[in-house]
Design a protein around this motif. Structure first.
Motif, PDB file in Angstrom:
ATOM      1  N   ASP A  40     -37.078  15.305  -1.975  1.00  0.00           N
ATOM      2  CA  ASP A  40     -37.144  16.617  -1.933  1.00  0.00           C
ATOM      3  C   ASP A  40     -35.650  17.373  -2.088  1.00  0.00           C
ATOM      4  O   ASP A  40     -35.983  18.605  -2.272  1.00  0.00           O
ATOM      5  CB  ASP A  40     -37.931  16.945  -0.578  1.00  0.00           C
ATOM      6  N   GLN A  41     -34.535  16.833  -2.177  1.00  0.00           N
ATOM      7  CA  GLN A  41     -33.609  17.597  -2.219  1.00  0.00           C
ATOM      8  C   GLN A  41     -32.851  17.418  -3.651  1.00  0.00           C
ATOM      9  O   GLN A  41     -32.751  16.266  -4.047  1.00  0.00           O
ATOM     10  CB  GLN A  41     -32.545  17.150  -1.279  1.00  0.00           C
ATOM     11  N   ALA A  42     -32.267  18.184  -4.149  1.00  0.00           N
ATOM     12  CA  ALA A  42     -31.611  18.311  -5.379  1.00  0.00           C
ATOM     13  C   ALA A  42     -30.243  17.663  -5.096  1.00  0.00           C
ATOM     14  O   ALA A  42     -29.420  18.247  -4.030  1.00  0.00           O
ATOM     15  CB  ALA A  42     -31.707  19.748  -6.049  1.00  0.00           C
ATOM     16  N   PRO A  43     -29.761  16.590  -5.973  1.00  0.00           N
ATOM     17  CA  PRO A  43     -28.620  16.053  -5.641  1.00  0.00           C
ATOM     18  C   PRO A  43     -27.356  17.087  -6.202  1.00  0.00           C
ATOM     19  O   PRO A  43     -27.427  18.192  -6.914  1.00  0.00           O
ATOM     20  CB  PRO A  43     -28.576  14.896  -6.437  1.00  0.00           C
ATOM     21  N   MET A  44     -26.093  16.936  -5.479  1.00  0.00           N
ATOM     22  CA  MET A  44     -25.274  17.599  -6.015  1.00  0.00           C
ATOM     23  C   MET A  44     -24.684  17.251  -7.295  1.00  0.00           C
ATOM     24  O   MET A  44     -25.027  16.161  -7.953  1.00  0.00           O
ATOM     25  CB  MET A  44     -23.638  17.265  -5.236  1.00  0.00           C
ATOM     26  N   GLY A  45     -23.965  18.198  -7.915  1.00  0.00           N
ATOM     27  CA  GLY A  45     -23.641  18.030  -9.563  1.00  0.00           C
ATOM     28  C   GLY A  45     -22.425  16.764  -9.160  1.00  0.00           C
ATOM     29  O   GLY A  45     -21.887  16.609  -8.282  1.00  0.00           O
ATOM     30  N   GLU A  46     -21.852  16.575 -10.350  1.00  0.00           N
ATOM     31  CA  GLU A  46     -20.888  15.382 -10.165  1.00  0.00           C
ATOM     32  C   GLU A  46     -19.740  16.031  -9.788  1.00  0.00           C
ATOM     33  O   GLU A  46     -19.030  15.460  -9.020  1.00  0.00           O
ATOM     34  CB  GLU A  46     -20.754  14.574 -11.907  1.00  0.00           C
ATOM     35  N   ILE A  47     -19.286  17.187 -10.357  1.00  0.00           N
ATOM     36  CA  ILE A  47     -18.058  17.935  -9.815  1.00  0.00           C
ATOM     37  C   ILE A  47     -18.106  18.106  -8.262  1.00  0.00           C
ATOM     38  O   ILE A  47     -17.035  17.748  -7.801  1.00  0.00           O
ATOM     39  CB  ILE A  47     -17.653  18.949 -10.722  1.00  0.00           C
ATOM     40  N   ALA A  48     -19.077  18.773  -7.873  1.00  0.00           N
ATOM     41  CA  ALA A  48     -19.370  18.882  -6.339  1.00  0.00           C
ATOM     42  C   ALA A  48     -19.146  17.924  -5.689  1.00  0.00           C
ATOM     43  O   ALA A  48     -19.003  17.833  -4.511  1.00  0.00           O
ATOM     44  CB  ALA A  48     -20.569  19.734  -6.271  1.00  0.00           C
ATOM     45  N   PHE A  49     -19.909  16.602  -6.120  1.00  0.00           N
ATOM     46  CA  PHE A  49     -20.026  15.582  -5.417  1.00  0.00           C
ATOM     47  C   PHE A  49     -18.590  14.981  -5.411  1.00  0.00           C
ATOM     48  O   PHE A  49     -17.963  14.448  -3.976  1.00  0.00           O
ATOM     49  CB  PHE A  49     -20.790  14.375  -6.206  1.00  0.00           C
ATOM     50  N   PHE A  50     -17.848  14.723  -6.422  1.00  0.00           N
ATOM     51  CA  PHE A  50     -16.364  14.097  -6.103  1.00  0.00           C
ATOM     52  C   PHE A  50     -15.640  15.200  -5.210  1.00  0.00           C
ATOM     53  O   PHE A  50     -14.577  14.737  -4.462  1.00  0.00           O
ATOM     54  CB  PHE A  50     -15.736  13.982  -7.645  1.00  0.00           C
ATOM     55  N   ARG A  51     -15.635  16.426  -5.297  1.00  0.00           N
ATOM     56  CA  ARG A  51     -14.949  17.373  -4.484  1.00  0.00           C
ATOM     57  C   ARG A  51     -15.194  17.176  -3.150  1.00  0.00           C
ATOM     58  O   ARG A  51     -14.388  17.283  -2.254  1.00  0.00           O
ATOM     59  CB  ARG A  51     -15.229  18.774  -4.826  1.00  0.00           C
ATOM     60  N   GLU A  52     -16.378  16.888  -2.764  1.00  0.00           N
ATOM     61  CA  GLU A  52     -16.916  16.847  -1.372  1.00  0.00           C
ATOM     62  C   GLU A  52     -16.423  15.608  -1.034  1.00  0.00           C
ATOM     63  O   GLU A  52     -15.764  15.399   0.307  1.00  0.00           O
ATOM     64  CB  GLU A  52     -18.485  16.813  -1.395  1.00  0.00           C
ATOM     65  N   GLU A  54     -13.889  14.022  -1.863  1.00  0.00           N
ATOM     66  CA  GLU A  54     -12.124  14.159  -1.821  1.00  0.00           C
ATOM     67  C   GLU A  54     -11.934  14.818  -0.426  1.00  0.00           C
ATOM     68  O   GLU A  54     -11.117  14.428   0.279  1.00  0.00           O
ATOM     69  CB  GLU A  54     -11.655  14.772  -2.765  1.00  0.00           C
ATOM     70  N   GLN A  55     -12.791  15.783  -0.097  1.00  0.00           N
ATOM     71  CA  GLN A  55     -12.558  16.503   1.077  1.00  0.00           C
ATOM     72  C   GLN A  55     -12.790  15.698   2.306  1.00  0.00           C
ATOM     73  O   GLN A  55     -12.028  15.964   3.093  1.00  0.00           O
ATOM     74  CB  GLN A  55     -13.508  17.869   0.948  1.00  0.00           C
ATOM     75  N   ALA A  56     -13.825  15.171   2.322  1.00  0.00           N
ATOM     76  CA  ALA A  56     -14.210  14.041   3.485  1.00  0.00           C
ATOM     77  C   ALA A  56     -13.210  13.030   3.588  1.00  0.00           C
ATOM     78  O   ALA A  56     -12.609  12.769   4.569  1.00  0.00           O
ATOM     79  CB  ALA A  56     -15.450  13.435   3.104  1.00  0.00           C
ATOM     80  N   ARG A  57     -12.652  12.587   2.750  1.00  0.00           N
ATOM     81  CA  ARG A  57     -11.456  11.582   2.466  1.00  0.00           C
ATOM     82  C   ARG A  57     -10.174  12.051   3.312  1.00  0.00           C
ATOM     83  O   ARG A  57      -9.432  11.520   3.746  1.00  0.00           O
ATOM     84  CB  ARG A  57     -11.170  10.857   1.302  1.00  0.00           C
ATOM     85  N   TYR A  58      -9.796  13.284   2.474  1.00  0.00           N
ATOM     86  CA  TYR A  58      -8.358  13.922   2.622  1.00  0.00           C
ATOM     87  C   TYR A  58      -8.372  14.894   3.827  1.00  0.00           C
ATOM     88  O   TYR A  58      -7.188  15.550   4.002  1.00  0.00           O
ATOM     89  CB  TYR A  58      -7.825  14.168   1.487  1.00  0.00           C
ATOM     90  N   GLY A  59      -9.609  15.351   4.186  1.00  0.00           N
ATOM     91  CA  GLY A  59      -9.626  16.427   5.454  1.00  0.00           C
ATOM     92  C   GLY A  59      -9.384  17.815   4.672  1.00  0.00           C
ATOM     93  O   GLY A  59      -9.133  18.815   5.309  1.00  0.00           O
ATOM     94  N   GLY A  60      -9.653  18.127   3.360  1.00  0.00           N
ATOM     95  CA  GLY A  60      -9.484  19.399   2.683  1.00  0.00           C
ATOM     96  C   GLY A  60      -8.428  20.037   2.918  1.00  0.00           C
ATOM     97  O   GLY A  60      -8.295  21.288   3.167  1.00  0.00           O
ATOM     98  N   GLY A  61      -7.248  19.249   2.915  1.00  0.00           N
ATOM     99  CA  GLY A  61      -5.881  19.749   2.851  1.00  0.00           C
ATOM    100  C   GLY A  61      -5.255  19.994   4.323  1.00  0.00           C
ATOM    101  O   GLY A  61      -4.239  20.402   4.468  1.00  0.00           O
ATOM    102  N   LYS A  62      -6.021  19.741   5.383  1.00  0.00           N
ATOM    103  CA  LYS A  62      -5.640  19.692   6.558  1.00  0.00           C
ATOM    104  C   LYS A  62      -4.502  18.582   6.787  1.00  0.00           C
ATOM    105  O   LYS A  62      -4.683  17.497   6.515  1.00  0.00           O
ATOM    106  CB  LYS A  62      -6.591  19.578   7.704  1.00  0.00           C
ATOM    107  N   GLY A  63      -3.249  19.004   7.347  1.00  0.00           N
ATOM    108  CA  GLY A  63      -2.314  18.068   7.261  1.00  0.00           C
ATOM    109  C   GLY A  63      -2.484  17.136   8.515  1.00  0.00           C
ATOM    110  O   GLY A  63      -3.208  17.670   9.631  1.00  0.00           O
ATOM    111  N   ARG A  64      -1.961  16.000   8.466  1.00  0.00           N
ATOM    112  CA  ARG A  64      -1.939  14.871   9.751  1.00  0.00           C
ATOM    113  C   ARG A  64      -0.920  14.371   9.812  1.00  0.00           C
ATOM    114  O   ARG A  64      -0.116  14.319   8.853  1.00  0.00           O
ATOM    115  CB  ARG A  64      -3.180  13.858   9.280  1.00  0.00           C
ATOM    116  N   CYS A  65      -0.481  14.026  10.906  1.00  0.00           N
ATOM    117  CA  CYS A  65       0.736  13.393  11.378  1.00  0.00           C
ATOM    118  C   CYS A  65       0.703  11.737  10.928  1.00  0.00           C
ATOM    119  O   CYS A  65       1.874  11.329  10.435  1.00  0.00           O
ATOM    120  CB  CYS A  65       1.338  13.630  12.670  1.00  0.00           C
ATOM    121  N   CYS A  66      -0.336  11.140  11.017  1.00  0.00           N
ATOM    122  CA  CYS A  66      -0.126   9.938  10.702  1.00  0.00           C
ATOM    123  C   CYS A  66      -1.221   9.542   9.694  1.00  0.00           C
ATOM    124  O   CYS A  66      -2.289   9.799   9.618  1.00  0.00           O
ATOM    125  CB  CYS A  66      -0.495   9.216  11.964  1.00  0.00           C
TER     126      CYS A  66
END
Length: 66
Positions: A40-52, A54-66
């Motif tokens: 019932d839900q439309a999937p994200m487009g390919e570019i939006a999927f990869f950006r999402e 990437e953000q989930a993996r790297y924290g959306g640009g938020k720095g981490r100390c470790c």
């Protein structure tokens, strides 16, 4: 399973494994998941999927100390 089908399956499996090793998500697997579990839900487009992903993996640009 015929020999050509087995070869294609092996090739897809190898490609997916290599993408996962370098951290690249599998858009095709995402589309299959959405069709099977959230029809019932439309999937994200390919570019939006990869950006999402990437953000989930790297924290959306938020720095981490470790």
């Amino acid at each position: 399973m015929s020999l050509p089908e087995a070869g294609r399956y092996l090739g897809r499996s190898l490609a997916q494994s290599l993408r996962l090793m370098v951290g690249q998500p599998d858009y095709g697997a995402y589309l299959r998941h959405m069709a099977a579990t959230h029809p019932d839900q439309a999937p994200m487009g390919e570019i939006a999927f990869f950006r999402e992903r990437e953000q989930a993996r790297y924290g959306g640009g938020k720095g981490r100390c470790c």
